[in-house]
Design a protein around this motif. Structure first.
Motif, PDB file in Angstrom:
ATOM      1  N   ILE A 161       0.855  -1.193   0.000  1.00 26.09           N
ATOM      2  CA  ILE A 161       0.000   0.000   0.000  1.00 26.09           C
ATOM      3  C   ILE A 161       0.887   1.238   0.000  1.00 26.09           C
ATOM      4  O   ILE A 161       1.517   1.568   1.003  1.00 26.09           O
ATOM      5  CB  ILE A 161      -0.910   0.010   1.245  1.00 26.09           C
ATOM      6  CG1 ILE A 161      -1.652  -1.320   1.392  1.00 26.09           C
ATOM      7  CG2 ILE A 161      -1.881   1.176   1.193  1.00 26.09           C
ATOM      8  CD1 ILE A 161      -2.227  -1.553   2.776  1.00 26.09           C
ATOM      9  N   THR A 162       0.944   1.933  -1.112  1.00 28.49           N
ATOM     10  CA  THR A 162       1.781   3.128  -1.173  1.00 28.49           C
ATOM     11  C   THR A 162       1.094   4.329  -0.549  1.00 28.49           C
ATOM     12  O   THR A 162      -0.139   4.438  -0.563  1.00 28.49           O
ATOM     13  CB  THR A 162       2.145   3.455  -2.636  1.00 28.49           C
ATOM     14  OG1 THR A 162       3.047   4.574  -2.651  1.00 28.49           O
ATOM     15  CG2 THR A 162       0.913   3.780  -3.474  1.00 28.49           C
ATOM     16  N   ASP A 163       1.916   5.251  -0.013  1.00 29.16           N
ATOM     17  CA  ASP A 163       1.416   6.551   0.440  1.00 29.16           C
ATOM     18  C   ASP A 163       1.468   7.588  -0.683  1.00 29.16           C
ATOM     19  O   ASP A 163       1.008   8.714  -0.483  1.00 29.16           O
ATOM     20  CB  ASP A 163       2.264   7.069   1.613  1.00 29.16           C
ATOM     21  CG  ASP A 163       2.059   6.279   2.893  1.00 29.16           C
ATOM     22  OD1 ASP A 163       1.030   5.589   3.031  1.00 29.16           O
ATOM     23  OD2 ASP A 163       2.944   6.361   3.775  1.00 29.16           O
ATOM     24  N   TYR A 164       2.063   7.255  -1.813  1.00 28.09           N
ATOM     25  CA  TYR A 164       2.299   8.174  -2.927  1.00 28.09           C
ATOM     26  C   TYR A 164       3.376   9.209  -2.565  1.00 28.09           C
ATOM     27  O   TYR A 164       3.844   9.300  -1.432  1.00 28.09           O
ATOM     28  CB  TYR A 164       1.028   8.916  -3.359  1.00 28.09           C
ATOM     29  CG  TYR A 164      -0.138   8.072  -3.793  1.00 28.09           C
ATOM     30  CD1 TYR A 164      -0.015   7.137  -4.816  1.00 28.09           C
ATOM     31  CD2 TYR A 164      -1.396   8.228  -3.189  1.00 28.09           C
ATOM     32  CE1 TYR A 164      -1.107   6.379  -5.238  1.00 28.09           C
ATOM     33  CE2 TYR A 164      -2.492   7.485  -3.604  1.00 28.09           C
ATOM     34  CZ  TYR A 164      -2.335   6.550  -4.624  1.00 28.09           C
ATOM     35  OH  TYR A 164      -3.418   5.808  -5.023  1.00 28.09           O
ATOM     36  N   GLU A 165       3.738   9.986  -3.571  1.00 25.12           N
ATOM     37  CA  GLU A 165       4.734  11.036  -3.377  1.00 25.12           C
ATOM     38  C   GLU A 165       4.173  12.136  -2.469  1.00 25.12           C
ATOM     39  O   GLU A 165       3.067  12.634  -2.676  1.00 25.12           O
ATOM     40  CB  GLU A 165       5.120  11.655  -4.728  1.00 25.12           C
ATOM     41  CG  GLU A 165       6.124  12.793  -4.610  1.00 25.12           C
ATOM     42  CD  GLU A 165       6.482  13.427  -5.941  1.00 25.12           C
ATOM     43  OE1 GLU A 165       7.503  14.136  -5.997  1.00 25.12           O
ATOM     44  OE2 GLU A 165       5.737  13.220  -6.930  1.00 25.12           O
ATOM     45  N   GLY A 166       4.948  12.498  -1.441  1.00 23.34           N
ATOM     46  CA  GLY A 166       4.623  13.664  -0.638  1.00 23.34           C
ATOM     47  C   GLY A 166       3.544  13.490   0.406  1.00 23.34           C
ATOM     48  O   GLY A 166       3.147  14.472   1.031  1.00 23.34           O
ATOM     49  N   LEU A 167       3.051  12.287   0.620  1.00 23.16           N
ATOM     50  CA  LEU A 167       2.153  12.027   1.754  1.00 23.16           C
ATOM     51  C   LEU A 167       2.995  11.381   2.842  1.00 23.16           C
ATOM     52  O   LEU A 167       3.451  10.249   2.695  1.00 23.16           O
ATOM     53  CB  LEU A 167       0.999  11.104   1.351  1.00 23.16           C
ATOM     54  CG  LEU A 167      -0.291  11.759   0.875  1.00 23.16           C
ATOM     55  CD1 LEU A 167      -1.386  10.718   0.676  1.00 23.16           C
ATOM     56  CD2 LEU A 167      -0.773  12.836   1.849  1.00 23.16           C
ATOM     57  N   GLY A 168       3.196  12.102   3.919  1.00 21.40           N
ATOM     58  CA  GLY A 168       4.078  11.635   4.980  1.00 21.40           C
ATOM     59  C   GLY A 168       5.469  12.203   4.808  1.00 21.40           C
ATOM     60  O   GLY A 168       6.041  12.797   5.730  1.00 21.40           O
TER      61      GLY A 168
END
Length: 416
Positions: A161-168
């Motif tokens: 499960i990715t957080d995507y770029e720039g989330l976190g």
């Protein structure tokens, strides 16, 4: 109780309890006080990348065990061993990019044929603030996508499960940026297999699953995998409520209850491509984008009913902005449906979706058919965008059963 009714009950529990405080045990996992979820003043040190990022896609930068709760009262956990990870993906320019995410592997042995499949799971809209990252929110039990996650884990699939770029992680979340989202999904699968002690086979079967923004992420991964990751044994993709046409999306929601997502989309285009919005937005518009950049999906009631015409210097709507430069070329680059997926795809869309227009999903399916892809188009009649997500589990299960068994999926191209 049926899968659909269990999912609906779980969704109600997750949403209804999101205001509950997180426990001290959760705080110790994330290295933050529970109030940090609300304030977003500072993310735990885990989310700060090192100065040197490994170049190999899917390389593990760091990882740690976590508990992924299924509800805000911590009554239940997702069934499996959860690991928070930071891994290498690629930014829009092709440079190494640190992305965070979660891997969850069921504790029960895989009983199907071959190796345990890995699902590259693309989450729907979480928000733009760092605290919205699923790997962070999941430790507090306020990740609404646990509905479909739990269903997939119950089938025995491992989830990346990715957080995507720039989330976190530092920097803006490049919301709705097609290429970086697809690559983050693909590289999360590599990362899941690269975790220390991983039991996942390097050459095992893979599928991509996502709904809403996640439908876009999964669809992008399906389009990109043939050239970006030909080594993956991709069996199929489930893509629900795909926002394949961003101009149609913002035209549909601008000024209504869901207009915060218009702000997200404009911010995502501007931040992902370095567009200066000062000449385009008035003072209220700049403040609005600043505010939504520090929000999560649960803040929707706070930022709804804002017509974009009230936020621009010339009174233009978001759709009108997207038809003009500097946005026009950027928005066109996000169009999904111009690249042929190699493996079968199931495009799922409710005819009663109030956020992503139904015709957008149908057009996507038709575009892929025209490129020679194997496409199943499933029309759902569940009223509403999120309720249709909750109702999707049986459709997802049947499709994945077929593609992992090597069965020929039905084609809808003849009727589109």
């Amino acid at each position: 109780m049926s899968v659909g009714r269990r999912a609906a009950a779980a969704a109600i529990l997750v949403i209804g309890l999101t205001a509950a405080p997180a426990s001290a045990s959760t705080a110790s996992q994330t290295g933050a006080d529970p109030s940090a979820f609300v304030s977003d003043d500072e993310m735990p040190a885990f989310y700060t990348p090192p100065e040197q990022i490994p170049g190999e896609r899917g390389a593990i930068i760091r990882s740690e065990p976590m508990t992924y709760y299924g509800d805000a009262l911590h009554v239940s956990e997702l069934p499996g061993t959860a690991t928070r990870m930071m891994y290498t993906s690629r930014d829009r320019g092709g440079s190494p990019l640190a992305v965070t995410g979660t891997v969850i592997v069921p504790d029960e042995p895989w009983t199907g044929d071959g190796e345990r499949p890995v699902i590259g799971y693309a989450v729907g809209t979480q928000g733009l603030a760092d605290r919205c990252a699923p790997s962070y929110a999941g430790a507090y039990g306020i990740e609404y996508e646990v509905v479909l996650m739990r269903n997939l884990l119950d089938q025995g699939y491992a989830l990346a499960i990715t957080d995507y770029e720039g989330l976190g992680t530092p920097g803006p979340h490049t919301y709705m940026n097609r290429e970086v989202e697809g690559k983050a999904v693909i590289d999360s699968v590599h990362a899941a297999r690269n975790l220390p002690g991983s039991t996942l086979a390097a050459d095992g079967p893979v599928a991509f699953v996502g709904y809403s923004q996640g439908g876009g992420g999964a669809a992008s991964a399906a389009e990109l995998s043939r050239t970006y990751a030909p080594e993956l044994d991709v069996k199929g993709t489930f893509a629900g409520a795909v926002p394949a046409d961003l101009e149609a999306l913002v035209a549909n929601i601008d000024g209504g209850f869901n207009s915060m997502f218009t702000g997200y989309t404009v911010a995502g285009m501007a931040d992902g491509y370095g567009i200066d919005t000062d000449p385009i937005l008035n003072d209220a518009g700049e403040q609005y984008l600043d505010d939504v950049r520090d929000s999560c999906t649960l803040d929707l009631p706070k930022y709804g009913f804002r017509p974009f015409t009230s936020l621009t210097t010339d009174g233009e709507s978001a759709a009108e902005l997207f038809r003009q430069q500097p946005f026009a070329d950027v928005v066109a680059e996000q169009r999904i449906g111009e690249r042929r997926p190699e493996a079968p795809v199931l495009v799922y869309h409710s005819a009663l979706d109030e956020i992503v227009p139904y015709e957008t999903g149908r057009t996507l399916a038709r575009d892929w058919c025209d490129l020679g892809a194997r496409v199943t188009f499933k029309t759902d009649l569940t009223p509403g965008h999120f309720p249709a997500y909750v109702a999707a589990s049986p459709t997802v299960n049947a499709f994945l059963d077929d593609v992992f068994a090597g069965k020929t999926t039905s084609s809808s191209c003849w009727r589109l």
